[in-house]
Design a protein around this motif. Sequence first.
Motif, PDB file in Angstrom:
ATOM      1  N   ILE A 174       0.863  -1.188   0.000  1.00 35.68           N
ATOM      2  CA  ILE A 174       0.000   0.000   0.000  1.00 35.68           C
ATOM      3  C   ILE A 174       0.895   1.232   0.000  1.00 35.68           C
ATOM      4  N   HIS A 175       0.779   2.051  -1.021  1.00 34.20           N
ATOM      5  CA  HIS A 175       1.610   3.260  -1.143  1.00 34.20           C
ATOM      6  C   HIS A 175       0.984   4.393  -0.324  1.00 34.20           C
ATOM      7  N   HIS A 176       0.887   4.166   0.958  1.00 33.41           N
ATOM      8  CA  HIS A 176       0.215   5.126   1.831  1.00 33.41           C
ATOM      9  C   HIS A 176       0.649   4.849   3.254  1.00 33.41           C
ATOM     10  N   PHE A 177       0.298   5.757   4.195  1.00 30.71           N
ATOM     11  CA  PHE A 177       0.648   5.546   5.603  1.00 30.71           C
ATOM     12  C   PHE A 177      -0.515   4.942   6.397  1.00 30.71           C
ATOM     13  N   SER A 178      -1.686   4.787   5.759  1.00 31.46           N
ATOM     14  CA  SER A 178      -2.844   4.188   6.424  1.00 31.46           C
ATOM     15  C   SER A 178      -3.681   3.448   5.399  1.00 31.46           C
ATOM     16  N   CYS A 179      -4.616   2.642   5.888  1.00 34.37           N
ATOM     17  CA  CYS A 179      -5.512   1.892   5.008  1.00 34.37           C
ATOM     18  C   CYS A 179      -6.745   2.734   4.702  1.00 34.37           C
ATOM     19  N   GLU A 180      -6.967   2.993   3.433  1.00 32.88           N
ATOM     20  CA  GLU A 180      -8.178   3.653   2.969  1.00 32.88           C
ATOM     21  C   GLU A 180      -8.709   2.873   1.780  1.00 32.88           C
ATOM     22  N   MET A 181     -10.004   2.956   1.542  1.00 31.00           N
ATOM     23  CA  MET A 181     -10.625   2.144   0.505  1.00 31.00           C
ATOM     24  C   MET A 181      -9.981   2.324  -0.877  1.00 31.00           C
ATOM     25  N   PRO A 182      -9.707   3.557  -1.332  1.00 29.93           N
ATOM     26  CA  PRO A 182      -9.071   3.702  -2.655  1.00 29.93           C
ATOM     27  C   PRO A 182      -7.695   3.049  -2.742  1.00 29.93           C
ATOM     28  N   SER A 183      -7.039   2.842  -1.586  1.00 26.93           N
ATOM     29  CA  SER A 183      -5.702   2.251  -1.583  1.00 26.93           C
ATOM     30  C   SER A 183      -5.736   0.727  -1.649  1.00 26.93           C
ATOM     31  N   ILE A 184      -6.789   0.110  -1.088  1.00 25.59           N
ATOM     32  CA  ILE A 184      -6.797  -1.364  -1.029  1.00 25.59           C
ATOM     33  C   ILE A 184      -7.553  -2.005  -2.192  1.00 25.59           C
ATOM     34  N   LEU A 185      -8.471  -1.282  -2.827  1.00 26.19           N
ATOM     35  CA  LEU A 185      -9.229  -1.877  -3.932  1.00 26.19           C
ATOM     36  C   LEU A 185      -8.339  -2.338  -5.086  1.00 26.19           C
ATOM     37  N   PRO A 186      -7.313  -1.554  -5.492  1.00 24.76           N
ATOM     38  CA  PRO A 186      -6.454  -2.017  -6.595  1.00 24.76           C
ATOM     39  C   PRO A 186      -5.648  -3.278  -6.258  1.00 24.76           C
ATOM     40  N   LEU A 187      -5.537  -3.620  -4.972  1.00 24.73           N
ATOM     41  CA  LEU A 187      -4.747  -4.789  -4.568  1.00 24.73           C
ATOM     42  C   LEU A 187      -5.536  -6.091  -4.648  1.00 24.73           C
ATOM     43  N   SER A 188      -6.826  -6.006  -4.828  1.00 22.33           N
ATOM     44  CA  SER A 188      -7.665  -7.206  -4.838  1.00 22.33           C
ATOM     45  C   SER A 188      -7.637  -7.884  -6.208  1.00 22.33           C
ATOM     46  N   CYS A 189      -7.652  -9.236  -6.190  1.00 23.08           N
ATOM     47  CA  CYS A 189      -7.759  -9.984  -7.447  1.00 23.08           C
ATOM     48  C   CYS A 189      -9.205 -10.405  -7.688  1.00 23.08           C
ATOM     49  N   SER A 190     -10.139  -9.889  -6.877  1.00 26.90           N
ATOM     50  CA  SER A 190     -11.567 -10.126  -7.093  1.00 26.90           C
ATOM     51  C   SER A 190     -12.127  -9.048  -8.003  1.00 26.90           C
ATOM     52  N   ASP A 191     -13.378  -9.212  -8.396  1.00 27.97           N
ATOM     53  CA  ASP A 191     -14.084  -8.184  -9.158  1.00 27.97           C
ATOM     54  C   ASP A 191     -14.492  -7.076  -8.185  1.00 27.97           C
ATOM     55  N   VAL A 192     -13.942  -5.876  -8.390  1.00 26.25           N
ATOM     56  CA  VAL A 192     -14.205  -4.770  -7.466  1.00 26.25           C
ATOM     57  C   VAL A 192     -15.180  -3.755  -8.049  1.00 26.25           C
ATOM     58  N   SER A 193     -15.873  -4.110  -9.121  1.00 26.10           N
ATOM     59  CA  SER A 193     -16.768  -3.147  -9.775  1.00 26.10           C
ATOM     60  C   SER A 193     -17.872  -2.684  -8.823  1.00 26.10           C
ATOM     61  N   ARG A 194     -18.438  -3.616  -8.038  1.00 21.38           N
ATOM     62  CA  ARG A 194     -19.479  -3.225  -7.071  1.00 21.38           C
ATOM     63  C   ARG A 194     -18.918  -2.284  -6.016  1.00 21.38           C
TER      64      ARG A 194
END
Length: 319
Positions: A174-194
């Motif tokens: 995560i290219h950040h100092f904390s966990c936020e939704m925009p930071s973790i969604l690109p890391l998922s190999c699931s369908d994140v469209s929803r």
Amino acid sequence: MALRNQSTITEFILLGLSTVPHVQALLFVLFLGIYLLTVMGNCMMLLVIRADCHLHTPMYFFLSHLSFLDLCFSSVTVPKMLENLLSQRKTISVRSCLVQVFFVFVTAGTEGCLLSVMAYDCYAAICHPLLYGQIMSKQLFMQLVWGSWGLGFLDALINILLAMDLVFCDAHIIHHFSCEMPSILPLSCSDVSRNIIVLLCSVILHGLGSLLLVSLSYARIISTILSISSTTGRSKAFSTCSSHLTAVTLYYGSAVLRYLMPNSGSLMELIFAVQYSVITPMLNPLIYSLKNKEVKAGVRRTLEKCLQHIRCSSKDRRW
């Protein structure tokens, strides 16, 4: 709430603000000082508003909740950031990361709603001063505050329930100092469209919706101030809402710019994130205490009460 995440990885790496050791040491000292000032400033505001009966009004009831939110918002992200600045393993478990995302959503969303409520309070005080007591009744301002908390919690719950079904595979940085939704969604190999659709709805309806309410309130406020003939009257009316306007500008300005930027971990993105999640919670108590005569008077009365209590206690011990 039982997390149902079926991740193939168990940890994320938070890259933070810097990987250079001596820079990390300087950042640790800086952010530790900021965090301590945040805690002391917001606790002072809560204590003064609670202790001084002159501040038991709707405006300061809202301000006490803002101080509590700033205290929580900073405490959700800064302690973990401080830990990582001293640690070689800058990791956070997937479970802890989702918990942090949830509380960032709750505090940030509730603060956005509360700032729009405070803008409406300024509108009622400036545009309808004779009817203020009727407009801002106790029942209404209680409903507005708890409604803000309810919307913030509901928004966070919807987003995090969807995030709990995500599967995280190889990517874990995560290219950040904390966990936020925009930071973790690109890391998922699931369908994140929803998840993206729901997040966009949250930003548009919750974030920009509350900003629109603030803008409408201030459009009416500015119109009313400009219609006042005397310079003294205009100055007094503007001073009523100047602290809130400063807080709104700091919070929404940096938050909107942070979420409009692509999620790349760039320096500007991190600066805007630090501004709204770390710096603004520290500045809000200063803004409201330095620019507000009633708060300064309340601080003085509270200190006098404390000193008087200390003197009385020392006299009792002598006897």
